[in-house]
Motif scaffolding. Structure first.
Motif, PDB file in Angstrom:
ATOM      1  N   PHE A 146      -6.032 -10.994  49.674  1.00 25.86           N
ATOM      2  CA  PHE A 146      -6.073 -11.030  48.007  1.00 25.86           C
ATOM      3  C   PHE A 146      -6.482  -9.535  47.621  1.00 25.86           C
ATOM      4  N   GLU A 147      -5.104  -9.121  46.811  1.00 23.85           N
ATOM      5  CA  GLU A 147      -5.318  -7.935  46.481  1.00 23.85           C
ATOM      6  C   GLU A 147      -4.649  -7.777  45.268  1.00 23.85           C
ATOM      7  N   TRP A 148      -5.367  -7.418  44.136  1.00 21.35           N
ATOM      8  CA  TRP A 148      -4.341  -6.690  42.348  1.00 21.35           C
ATOM      9  C   TRP A 148      -5.302  -4.842  42.085  1.00 21.35           C
ATOM     10  N   VAL A 149      -3.988  -4.827  40.971  1.00 16.28           N
ATOM     11  CA  VAL A 149      -4.442  -3.954  40.404  1.00 16.28           C
ATOM     12  C   VAL A 149      -5.621  -3.774  39.680  1.00 16.28           C
ATOM     13  N   ARG A 150      -6.479  -2.716  40.159  1.00 14.82           N
ATOM     14  CA  ARG A 150      -7.747  -3.228  39.516  1.00 14.82           C
ATOM     15  C   ARG A 150      -7.729  -2.866  37.477  1.00 14.82           C
ATOM     16  N   VAL A 184      -4.027 -11.242  40.417  1.00 17.44           N
ATOM     17  CA  VAL A 184      -4.342 -10.880  41.376  1.00 17.44           C
ATOM     18  C   VAL A 184      -3.626 -11.356  42.247  1.00 17.44           C
ATOM     19  N   ARG A 185      -2.828 -11.127  43.621  1.00 17.76           N
ATOM     20  CA  ARG A 185      -2.077 -11.297  44.427  1.00 17.76           C
ATOM     21  C   ARG A 185      -2.329 -12.625  45.604  1.00 17.76           C
ATOM     22  N   PHE A 186      -2.268 -13.575  45.917  1.00 15.18           N
ATOM     23  CA  PHE A 186      -2.302 -14.244  46.946  1.00 15.18           C
ATOM     24  C   PHE A 186      -1.801 -13.587  48.024  1.00 15.18           C
ATOM     25  N   LYS A 187      -2.264 -12.979  49.379  1.00 19.65           N
ATOM     26  CA  LYS A 187      -1.201 -12.646  50.465  1.00 19.65           C
ATOM     27  C   LYS A 187      -1.013 -13.535  51.767  1.00 19.65           C
ATOM     28  N   ASN A 192      10.343 -15.520  41.605  1.00 22.24           N
ATOM     29  CA  ASN A 192      11.024 -15.252  42.753  1.00 22.24           C
ATOM     30  C   ASN A 192       9.949 -14.203  43.100  1.00 22.24           C
ATOM     31  N   GLU A 193      10.177 -13.124  42.845  1.00 22.21           N
ATOM     32  CA  GLU A 193       9.455 -11.590  41.901  1.00 22.21           C
ATOM     33  C   GLU A 193       7.191 -12.102  42.281  1.00 22.21           C
ATOM     34  N   TYR A 194       7.513 -12.668  41.606  1.00 16.35           N
ATOM     35  CA  TYR A 194       5.924 -12.453  41.208  1.00 16.35           C
ATOM     36  C   TYR A 194       5.239 -14.199  41.369  1.00 16.35           C
ATOM     37  N   ASN A 195       5.855 -14.518  42.211  1.00 17.59           N
ATOM     38  CA  ASN A 195       4.990 -16.109  42.989  1.00 17.59           C
ATOM     39  C   ASN A 195       3.530 -16.258  43.510  1.00 17.59           C
ATOM     40  N   ASP A 196       3.839 -15.144  43.875  1.00 15.52           N
ATOM     41  CA  ASP A 196       2.263 -15.728  44.505  1.00 15.52           C
ATOM     42  C   ASP A 196       0.665 -14.713  43.806  1.00 15.52           C
ATOM     43  N   TYR A 197       1.143 -14.585  42.530  1.00 16.19           N
ATOM     44  CA  TYR A 197      -0.100 -13.832  41.973  1.00 16.19           C
ATOM     45  C   TYR A 197      -0.766 -15.228  40.505  1.00 16.19           C
ATOM     46  N   TRP A 209      -4.629 -20.754  57.296  1.00 10.27           N
ATOM     47  CA  TRP A 209      -3.480 -19.547  56.434  1.00 10.27           C
ATOM     48  C   TRP A 209      -3.103 -18.363  57.539  1.00 10.27           C
ATOM     49  N   CYS A 210      -1.398 -18.038  58.103  1.00 12.37           N
ATOM     50  CA  CYS A 210      -1.496 -18.098  58.537  1.00 12.37           C
ATOM     51  C   CYS A 210      -0.334 -16.569  57.927  1.00 12.37           C
ATOM     52  N   LEU A 211      -0.603 -15.682  57.844  1.00 15.85           N
ATOM     53  CA  LEU A 211      -0.941 -14.677  56.892  1.00 15.85           C
ATOM     54  C   LEU A 211       0.327 -13.662  57.201  1.00 15.85           C
ATOM     55  N   ASN A 212       0.943 -13.584  56.194  1.00 18.10           N
ATOM     56  CA  ASN A 212       2.887 -13.212  56.251  1.00 18.10           C
ATOM     57  C   ASN A 212       2.586 -12.131  55.107  1.00 18.10           C
ATOM     58  N   GLU A 213       2.599 -11.101  56.024  1.00 20.63           N
ATOM     59  CA  GLU A 213       2.662  -9.634  54.810  1.00 20.63           C
ATOM     60  C   GLU A 213       4.134  -9.450  54.521  1.00 20.63           C
TER      61      GLU A 213
END
Length: 386
Positions: A303-307, A316-319, A349-354, A382-386
């Protein structure tokens, strides 16, 4: 953008009560008992007496004078009681403003991802719109140059929300001033949905209200977010332009013309106790944010975000390999609710993982623990894909 129930119909509605609710966007809810206690403690016995004994007659269109006076105190010297319009909730205020300003010959500029009603209200008023995308890499800040290039001959309206929902960030003050300068040059009204104003985590980040900084600016607010008075259902618009105010009044008359007096009195009780309530709510938010910091550190590979720097929400973005819809389905099966991307944008497409997470309530740590258990249970698959 069409409203959809969160995830599958086989799950309970998020608002109906999954056990672990991380989708709410408001501060710790108030109780009527709490409001009365605060009122009596400051010697406001007459207000409490009126609450129990008020007449069930119509309130004035646009709100009673005593409530408008209380609201006006949150703005600068240009805004008095006559510059305030009261509504039965913030949603009604946003729709009324769009319908008063726009028609099928107009053009509006909105921003995505964003609070759904802010984006959709101009469309409901038949306006053509341009959607400008915001991005995490830019800290979710609006680019004034993009706004300038999007302006058309018939652009009448720029509308956004700051502090920003869903990410909980705050616009930089120089960007606000640039947007006002652009709007002034083209005679465009700006409405800023300031539902989370007063919930800045650091007071120095607080922007001047749009109603104060711009003569053609409108500030929208609601008693629900900073104060936690969701069930009071009171919102308002503040603005300097009294001619525009009359247009709003004319449209409001054919909508929800007046709020209940009970709600008005509760709103007055709330606003008069602002120092206590806001201090309490910010303390809850900041404690919960520290827990989220720990969660984001522990699961930074996922997970990542702009705090967030304001409000009680974060984006939150799910990676991992799932879309926010797919992740939401799995979370719901474990009794955990978050707010998926489609509530804020139709750009899958652009925000699909938020997804948005809310952290304004005392019960939030329990829900966060449930989320951590969910992650521990599933991360191996979960196989992580960046």
């Amino acid at each position: 953008m069409i409203y959809k129930e969160p995830w599958s119909k086989k799950h309970k509605r998020v608002t109906g009560g999954l056990p672990y609710n991380l989708s709410n966007s408001f501060s710790e809810p108030l109780s009527n008992e709490e409001l009365i206690k605060y009122s009596l403690a400051r010697g406001d016995d007459d207000l409490v007496d009126e609450y129990y004994n008020h007449a069930l007659s119509y309130t004035p269109n646009g709100g009673s004078l005593d409530l408008r006076e209380e609201v006006a105190r949150f703005y600068g010297p240009q805004i008095g009681a006559d510059n305030i319009l009261i509504f039965a909730g913030g949603q009604v205020a946003l729709q009324t403003a769009a319908c008063a300003l726009l028609d099928s010959d107009s053009h509006s500029i909105v921003f995505t991802p964003g609070y759904q009603s802010v984006q959709q209200a101009p469309i409901h008023a038949l306006s053509k719109i341009t959607k400008i995308k915001l991005h995490a890499k830019n800290q979710w800040q609006i680019d004034p140059a993009e706004v300038e290039s999007a302006i058309e001959k018939n652009t009448r309206y720029i509308v956004f929300n700051e502090p920003y929902n869903p990410a909980g960030t705050v616009m930089k003050s120089d960007i606000q001033l640039q947007l006002v300068a652009i709007a002034r040059k083209h005679n465009i009204t700006i409405l800023c949905d300031e539902a989370y104003r007063l919930l800045e985590h650091n007071k120095k980040d607080q922007l001047t209200a749009m109603a104060d900084v711009y003569e053609n600016g409108i500030s929208a607010c609601t008693i629900s977010k900073p104060w936690g008075g969701c069930g009071i259902t009171i919102g308002w618009l503040a603005l300097q332009d009294l001619k525009l105010k009359q247009k709003l009044v004319d449209v409001q008359y054919f909508g929800t013309a007046c709020a209940s007096r009970a709600s008005e009195i509760q709103a007055i009780m709330t606003l008069r106790a602002s120092d206590i309530i806001l201090k309490k709510n910010l303390h809850i938010i900041q404690e919960n944010l520290q827990l989220l910091d720990q969660f984001m550190d522990q699961y930074g590979d996922l997970f990542e975000w702009v705090r967030p720097t304001a409000s009680a929400v974060g984006f939150v973005r799910f990676k991992g390999p799932l879309s926010s819809d797919e992740l939401g389905e799995l979370l719901a099966e474990d009794g955990i609710s978050v707010k998926p991307t489609y509530a804020f944008t139709d750009d899958a497409n652009e925000y699909n993982d938020y997804f948005r997470i809310g952290f304004g309530e005392k019960v939030m740590p329990t829900s966060l623990q449930a989320l951590a258990r969910f992650v521990e249970k599933n991360k191996g698959t979960w196989c992580l894909n960046e």
